[in-house]
Design a protein around this motif. Structure first.
Motif, PDB file in Angstrom:
ATOM      1  N   ILE A  19       0.838  -1.208   0.000  1.00 18.45           N
ATOM      2  CA  ILE A  19       0.000   0.000   0.000  1.00 18.45           C
ATOM      3  C   ILE A  19       0.871   1.256   0.000  1.00 18.45           C
ATOM      4  O   ILE A  19       0.607   2.217  -0.735  1.00 18.45           O
ATOM      5  N   ILE A  20       1.934   1.267   0.812  1.00 19.58           N
ATOM      6  CA  ILE A  20       2.843   2.417   0.844  1.00 19.58           C
ATOM      7  C   ILE A  20       3.500   2.614  -0.518  1.00 19.58           C
ATOM      8  O   ILE A  20       3.661   3.734  -0.998  1.00 19.58           O
ATOM      9  N   GLY A  21       3.878   1.490  -1.161  1.00 22.18           N
ATOM     10  CA  GLY A  21       4.469   1.573  -2.500  1.00 22.18           C
ATOM     11  C   GLY A  21       3.517   2.183  -3.511  1.00 22.18           C
ATOM     12  O   GLY A  21       3.920   3.013  -4.338  1.00 22.18           O
ATOM     13  N   VAL A  22       2.254   1.779  -3.449  1.00 19.42           N
ATOM     14  CA  VAL A  22       1.247   2.343  -4.355  1.00 19.42           C
ATOM     15  C   VAL A  22       1.088   3.845  -4.121  1.00 19.42           C
ATOM     16  O   VAL A  22       0.974   4.630  -5.077  1.00 19.42           O
ATOM     17  N   ILE A  23       1.101   4.256  -2.859  1.00 19.44           N
ATOM     18  CA  ILE A  23       0.954   5.675  -2.529  1.00 19.44           C
ATOM     19  C   ILE A  23       2.125   6.485  -3.093  1.00 19.44           C
ATOM     20  O   ILE A  23       1.929   7.519  -3.741  1.00 19.44           O
ATOM     21  N   PHE A  24       3.347   6.019  -2.852  1.00 13.10           N
ATOM     22  CA  PHE A  24       4.524   6.738  -3.354  1.00 13.10           C
ATOM     23  C   PHE A  24       4.522   6.797  -4.880  1.00 13.10           C
ATOM     24  O   PHE A  24       4.824   7.837  -5.473  1.00 13.10           O
ATOM     25  N   ILE A 171      10.656   6.057  -8.000  1.00 14.88           N
ATOM     26  CA  ILE A 171      11.640   4.987  -7.786  1.00 14.88           C
ATOM     27  C   ILE A 171      11.362   4.255  -6.483  1.00 14.88           C
ATOM     28  O   ILE A 171      11.368   3.014  -6.437  1.00 14.88           O
ATOM     29  N   LEU A 172      11.096   5.019  -5.410  1.00 18.81           N
ATOM     30  CA  LEU A 172      10.820   4.392  -4.116  1.00 18.81           C
ATOM     31  C   LEU A 172       9.555   3.555  -4.177  1.00 18.81           C
ATOM     32  O   LEU A 172       9.487   2.459  -3.617  1.00 18.81           O
ATOM     33  N   GLY A 173       8.523   4.064  -4.862  1.00 16.88           N
ATOM     34  CA  GLY A 173       7.277   3.316  -4.992  1.00 16.88           C
ATOM     35  C   GLY A 173       7.482   2.003  -5.719  1.00 16.88           C
ATOM     36  O   GLY A 173       6.968   0.959  -5.298  1.00 16.88           O
ATOM     37  N   LEU A 176       9.367  -0.476  -3.456  1.00 14.65           N
ATOM     38  CA  LEU A 176       8.501  -1.021  -2.402  1.00 14.65           C
ATOM     39  C   LEU A 176       7.538  -2.059  -2.964  1.00 14.65           C
ATOM     40  O   LEU A 176       7.263  -3.082  -2.324  1.00 14.65           O
ATOM     41  N   LEU A 177       7.009  -1.814  -4.166  1.00 15.50           N
ATOM     42  CA  LEU A 177       6.100  -2.775  -4.785  1.00 15.50           C
ATOM     43  C   LEU A 177       6.827  -4.077  -5.112  1.00 15.50           C
ATOM     44  O   LEU A 177       6.304  -5.172  -4.853  1.00 15.50           O
ATOM     45  N   VAL A 178       8.030  -3.978  -5.660  1.00 18.17           N
ATOM     46  CA  VAL A 178       8.815  -5.179  -5.964  1.00 18.17           C
ATOM     47  C   VAL A 178       9.147  -5.935  -4.694  1.00 18.17           C
ATOM     48  O   VAL A 178       9.058  -7.176  -4.634  1.00 18.17           O
ATOM     49  N   PHE A 179       9.511  -5.195  -3.648  1.00 21.16           N
ATOM     50  CA  PHE A 179       9.848  -5.824  -2.369  1.00 21.16           C
ATOM     51  C   PHE A 179       8.644  -6.536  -1.765  1.00 21.16           C
ATOM     52  O   PHE A 179       8.764  -7.645  -1.222  1.00 21.16           O
ATOM     53  N   SER A 180       7.461  -5.914  -1.862  1.00 26.69           N
ATOM     54  CA  SER A 180       6.253  -6.534  -1.311  1.00 26.69           C
ATOM     55  C   SER A 180       5.888  -7.804  -2.078  1.00 26.69           C
ATOM     56  O   SER A 180       5.451  -8.797  -1.480  1.00 26.69           O
TER      57      SER A 180
END
Length: 215
Positions: A19-24, A171-173, A176-180
């Motif tokens: 969710i944080i990745g989607v937001i970023f 980039i951060l988003g 985070l998505l790949v990591f999740s």
């Protein structure tokens, strides 16, 4: 068959990261779209002004001789202090015979503008966003300012200096998505929170019926 759904701490943590990745990513893409459609300072006119619009361009002139309220600043219109920054106010001409206020906090930009002679100098790059002033500004004009027309001063909008960054959130988003997704598969994928339970009563009934058919 019954489907049982249970969420472990690892799955909850993975969902939060997603969710944080989607937001970023959303914030970064939105900023990129606004940056791509930013207004240019050199061609800015009153019809373009709208709160939240991005502004980019060069400052090569500003209006000297404006004294706001009881401040002692002559080249600088006024000072606005926040918890983190101190903004100096500069009046810049836009289109023909119109002026708008720039709020600038970057010390290097201030130093370059202070080096201007009679309000003119080498172009200074600027990025900002259009805002509504926090309060109405009252000012006095120096006696030498014969060509300044206060009626053409835009007082309903101002341009606040802002670093228009969009690459870092994107980039951060993505990271985070790949990591999740990586955590999701490491945890076992959908099997980590969905389990299938066979109803033993239905199974026994099926076996007994099958045996009777054979007899």
């Amino acid at each position: 068959m019954k489907y049982n759904v249970s969420f472990t701490k690892r799955i909850i943590f993975t969902a939060i990261i997603f969710i944080i990745g989607v937001i970023f990513l959303s914030v970064g893409l939105r900023s990129y779209i606004k940056y791509s459609n930013a207004l240019h300072l050199e061609t800015l006119n009153q019809q373009d002004l709208k709160t939240g619009k991005y502004i980019v361009g060069n400052i090569d002139t500003y209006i000297e001789g404006i004294r706001y309220e009881n401040n002692i600043y002559y080249n600088v219109n006024q000072v606005h202090m926040t918890a983190w920054k101190t903004y100096d106010y500069y009046a810049m001409p836009i289109e023909e015979d119109s002026y708008i206020t720039l709020l600038i906090a970057d010390d290097s930009v201030k130093a370059q503008l202070d080096a201007f002679e009679n309000g003119h100098g080498e172009p200074v790059y600027f990025e900002g966003i259009i805002i509504e002033p926090s309060k109405q500004l009252t000012y006095e004009l120096d006696e030498t300012m014969e060509d300044f027309n206060p009626e053409n001063f835009v007082d309903s909008f101002a341009i606040k200096e802002t670093k228009l960054t969009y690459r870092n959130p994107i980039i951060l988003g993505i990271l985070l998505l790949v990591f999740s997704i990586f955590l999701f598969f490491i945890a076992g994928g959908s099997n980590s929170f969905i389990s299938v339970e066979t109803d033993k009563t239905d199974y026994d009934l099926y076996v007994n019926t099958l045996n009777k058919d054979k007899e």
